[in-house]
Design an enzyme around this catalytic site. Structure first.
Site, PDB file in Angstrom:
ATOM      1  N   LYS A 175      13.660  56.218  48.518  1.00 15.19           N
ATOM      2  CA  LYS A 175      12.481  55.830  47.396  1.00 15.19           C
ATOM      3  C   LYS A 175      11.428  56.502  47.454  1.00 15.19           C
ATOM      4  CE  LYS A 175       8.606  52.703  46.940  1.00 15.19           C
ATOM      5  NZ  LYS A 175       7.394  51.166  47.168  1.00 15.19           N
ATOM      6  N   TYR A 230      -0.240  49.201  59.041  1.00 12.85           N
ATOM      7  CA  TYR A 230       0.369  49.084  60.232  1.00 12.85           C
ATOM      8  C   TYR A 230      -0.662  48.219  61.312  1.00 12.85           C
ATOM      9  CZ  TYR A 230       4.557  48.334  57.080  1.00 12.85           C
ATOM     10  OH  TYR A 230       5.343  48.094  56.069  1.00 12.85           O
ATOM     11  N   HIS A 263      12.974  42.860  52.619  1.00 12.73           N
ATOM     12  CA  HIS A 263      11.732  43.698  52.880  1.00 12.73           C
ATOM     13  C   HIS A 263      10.751  43.204  53.890  1.00 12.73           C
ATOM     14  CE1 HIS A 263      10.666  47.970  51.706  1.00 12.73           C
ATOM     15  NE2 HIS A 263       9.619  47.111  51.413  1.00 12.73           N
ATOM     16  N   ARG A 265      14.684  50.129  53.785  1.00 13.73           N
ATOM     17  CA  ARG A 265      14.327  49.707  52.592  1.00 13.73           C
ATOM     18  C   ARG A 265      16.175  48.989  52.168  1.00 13.73           C
ATOM     19  NH1 ARG A 265      12.084  54.475  51.442  1.00 13.73           N
ATOM     20  NH2 ARG A 265       9.706  54.400  51.537  1.00 13.73           N
ATOM     21  N   HIS A 308       7.723  57.500  55.102  1.00 19.56           N
ATOM     22  CA  HIS A 308       6.618  57.773  53.836  1.00 19.56           C
ATOM     23  C   HIS A 308       6.147  58.812  53.681  1.00 19.56           C
ATOM     24  CE1 HIS A 308       4.999  53.017  55.714  1.00 19.56           C
ATOM     25  NE2 HIS A 308       5.881  53.214  54.770  1.00 19.56           N
ATOM     26  N   ARG A 337      10.888  45.412  57.060  1.00 20.45           N
ATOM     27  CA  ARG A 337      11.184  46.827  56.751  1.00 20.45           C
ATOM     28  C   ARG A 337       9.923  46.012  57.668  1.00 20.45           C
ATOM     29  NH1 ARG A 337      10.715  51.581  55.601  1.00 20.45           N
ATOM     30  NH2 ARG A 337       9.937  52.538  54.304  1.00 20.45           N
TER      31      ARG A 337
END
Length: 323
Positions: free
Chosen positions: A175, A291, A248, A150, A282, A251
């Site tokens: 995050k 994805y 972003h 990120r 994640h 990513r």
């Protein structure tokens, strides 16, 4: 260290961020949004304190091309600021929040777009007097694409977090609040070593922050500043601005291209998902599974050996990260 706010709400923006951080919230994305709001109030010539319905409506109009979830976040943040101002005795309007729809499909940069973007960063010339963060941009952009970090994670890296010998990166400021160590490739190591060499040539008296990525003035690079320079690079690269065409998206592109490469090599995608999920930081494999759907849509036939039921083994509910 906060962004340098200059508008009429500047002291209150600093107070609000300090208050939230004392409660344990990082407020990185919020600081970036409030910096944009601050410049917006300056451009409108706001001279009276108090968020009005007119100001709220004008602010929301600037987000018509943004994702529904991000625009909702922008509105919610301004309402929180308005509540904070009301507590300070400054009457402010609380707007009706927009509907938050999970309708966002991330932009995946093509190989041509990536080549043009990197080339633009390598050859961009800076006019005298502008904030010179372009010194770090070629390496920073390649890091984001090659590792899927990120933007905030990359900008928060200290010199000690990037091990150029072992070719690993320690991500502390995640995050989700979890540390992780990720390896990187030989080609990226070459790029980072070249950047680090020139970084170390800067006069020691200029380097004011222990950050790996800094400007020529030795200062940290804010997410807001990085976003503005990224927009200039898009123009130089001939990539039209649009919804989801952001830093972003590098990513997202890393994730999709990585899964596509795994599939081309005959790897079992669902055995690889937990590895990619951990690499990306994640919270769950469910977030990474989105994805797989993108790979299936972008590369028809590539996942033909995978049971189509497996592609939807996780319900499509939470959507993609948008920042």
């Amino acid at each position: 260290m906060h962004s340098h706010f200059t508008g009429i709400y500047a002291p209150y923006l600093d107070q609000y961020l300090d208050y939230k951080r004392r409660l344990g919230f990082k407020q990185q994305t919020e600081e970036s949004i409030l910096a944009i709001f601050d410049r917006f109030t300056v451009s409108r010539g706001e001279t009276r304190l108090g968020i009005t319905p007119e100001l709220s409506q004008a602010w929301m109009k600037t987000g018509t091309n943004l994702s529904s979830s991000y625009n909702f976040h922008r509105a919610l943040l301004i309402n929180k600021l308005a509540s904070f101002l009301n507590e300070q005795g400054i009457h402010s309007y609380l707007m009706r929040l927009p509907v938050c729809k999970m309708d966002f499909t991330p932009h995946i940069y093509s190989q041509d777009e990536l080549e043009h973007l990197f080339e633009a960063a390598d050859h961009f010339r800076i006019k005298k007097g502008l904030r010179q963060i372009m010194f770090a941009m070629p390496a920073l952009l390649r890091l984001l694409y090659c590792t899927g970090l990120r933007g905030g994670e990359a900008l928060a890296l200290s010199v000690g977090d990037v091990n150029l010998d072992d070719q690993t990166i320690l991500v502390r400021d995640s995050k989700n609040g979890q540390q992780r160590v990720i390896p990187f490739s030989d080609s990226l190591a070459t790029v980072l070593r070249q950047y680090a060499f020139y970084r170390n040539e800067l006069p020691a008296c200029l380097v004011k922050k222990d950050r790996f990525f800094i400007s020529l003035a030795g200062k940290r690079i804010s997410r807001d500043c990085f976003g503005r320079w990224f927009s200039r690079l898009l123009l130089a690269a001939g990539i039209p601005k649009g919804r989801g065409i952001t830093p972003h998206a590098l990513r997202h592109s890393f994730s999709v291209h990585s899964l596509a490469m795994m599939a081309e090599r005959g790897a079992d995608i669902y055995c690889c998902l937990p590895v990619l999920s951990t690499y990306l930081g994640h919270k769950s494999v469910e977030s990474t599974n989105h994805y797989v759907r993108l790979v299936s849509a972008m590369y028809p036939g590539l996942l033909k050996d995978i049971d189509r039921i497996c592609i939807n083994v996780f319900p499509n509910t939470s959507g993609y990260e948008t920042y």
